[in-house]
Design an enzyme around this catalytic site. Sequence first.
Site, PDB file in Angstrom:
ATOM      1  N   ASP A 171      -8.164  -0.229   1.087  1.00 30.42           N
ATOM      2  CA  ASP A 171      -8.598   1.180   1.180  1.00 30.42           C
ATOM      3  C   ASP A 171      -8.819   1.822  -0.193  1.00 30.42           C
ATOM      4  O   ASP A 171      -9.448   2.874  -0.281  1.00 30.42           O
ATOM      5  CB  ASP A 171      -7.555   2.004   1.947  1.00 30.42           C
ATOM      6  CG  ASP A 171      -7.298   1.453   3.337  1.00 30.42           C
ATOM      7  OD1 ASP A 171      -8.191   0.789   3.879  1.00 30.42           O
ATOM      8  OD2 ASP A 171      -6.190   1.684   3.868  1.00 30.42           O
ATOM      9  N   GLY A 173       0.821  -1.209   0.000  1.00 28.21           N
ATOM     10  CA  GLY A 173       0.000   0.000   0.000  1.00 28.21           C
ATOM     11  C   GLY A 173       0.851   1.252   0.000  1.00 28.21           C
ATOM     12  O   GLY A 173       2.027   1.212  -0.404  1.00 28.21           O
TER      13      GLY A 173
END
Length: 353
Positions: free
Chosen positions: A131, A106
């Site tokens: 996310d 990420g």
Amino acid sequence: MLTSGGDCQSLNATMRGVAKALYNMFDDVEIVGFEEGYKGLMYADYQILKPGDFSGILTRGGTILGTSRQPFKQMREPDENGLDKVEAMKHTYRKLRLECLVVLGGNGSQKTANLLREEGLNIVSLPKTIDNDLWGTDMTFGFQSAVNVATNAIDCIHTTAASHGRVFIVEIMGHKVGWLTLHAGIAGGADIILLPEIPYDLNIVCDALKKRSAAGKKFSIIAVAEGAISKEDAALSKKELKEKKKNSLYPSVAYEIGAKISQATGQEVRVTVPGHMQRGGEPCPYDRVLSTRLGAEAAELIKNGEYGYMVVVKNNEITKIPLSETAGKLKYVDPNSSIIKEAKLVGISFGDQ
Ligand code: F6P
């Protein structure tokens, strides 16, 4: 290759995509898997993976390599034994005579990948996170699977909510962005959705609840992003906000909103936090396809010796973006985007107007 940061459902599917394509391209390829993310690269903790290691993992959540959070901010700080982390990673890479390091990670992990690129390592990275907040890609792998879990949580709340006259709040992950809450909220039929990108006014939230009660609706469901913020808090400085959060009486934002709603409206409120369930279970079919495609294209970049890129999806085509361009940038929900407009058109309140 390594998997870094918080896990998600589709890490194994992505590694399998890379590996299967590489084994198809080369007879003599050797894949080294580093344990627990960058830690494995720092401390030379690795295993030589075999084709069989990638069999049967398309549908398996988590990561066969393990993962850990190694904050980017601390990469330049020596470890507890004085080890220079960046030098140690470079040393392992060179000692194993690697051609390339494949990073599945990420936001923070992409920054470290870019740092290693600047230090001369050949890097290909892949956009992982539930996310969906990585700039430069329309979609991250893991996101759609997490949407499924979060939506299922709201669906379950719906059936119990229908039996009781209560306000139900479901707190959804997503760190600083609202993608997961927005999508699960719409998919789960939430009446109110509160996102970090659209600071809410509690009076407006309470008005929306009262309006529903007045219209004879027995219950209401609010999908709250873990990073949701009120208009007053959004006006505070970073320092003031940090101080306020430190002294908060509530375990998380949903509990704070719940207590305030209960006080302002007299309605009974219940809070549900599905938490890490949202990262668990098997990858959904969408993610399996996306991961396979991203992984295969990563292998293609390696074959062509094209390094320093994150493999991304744009308008449903898999392409690449220089790490130097994307690393460290977050992709937020645009409050003026059409998805927000459409959600408002069907009557969803975002607590802003
Ligand atoms: O980035 C993925 C994520 O699940 C976020 O949505 C959440 O804020 C965070 O990780 C939780 O991190 P941890 O697993 O370290 O508690």
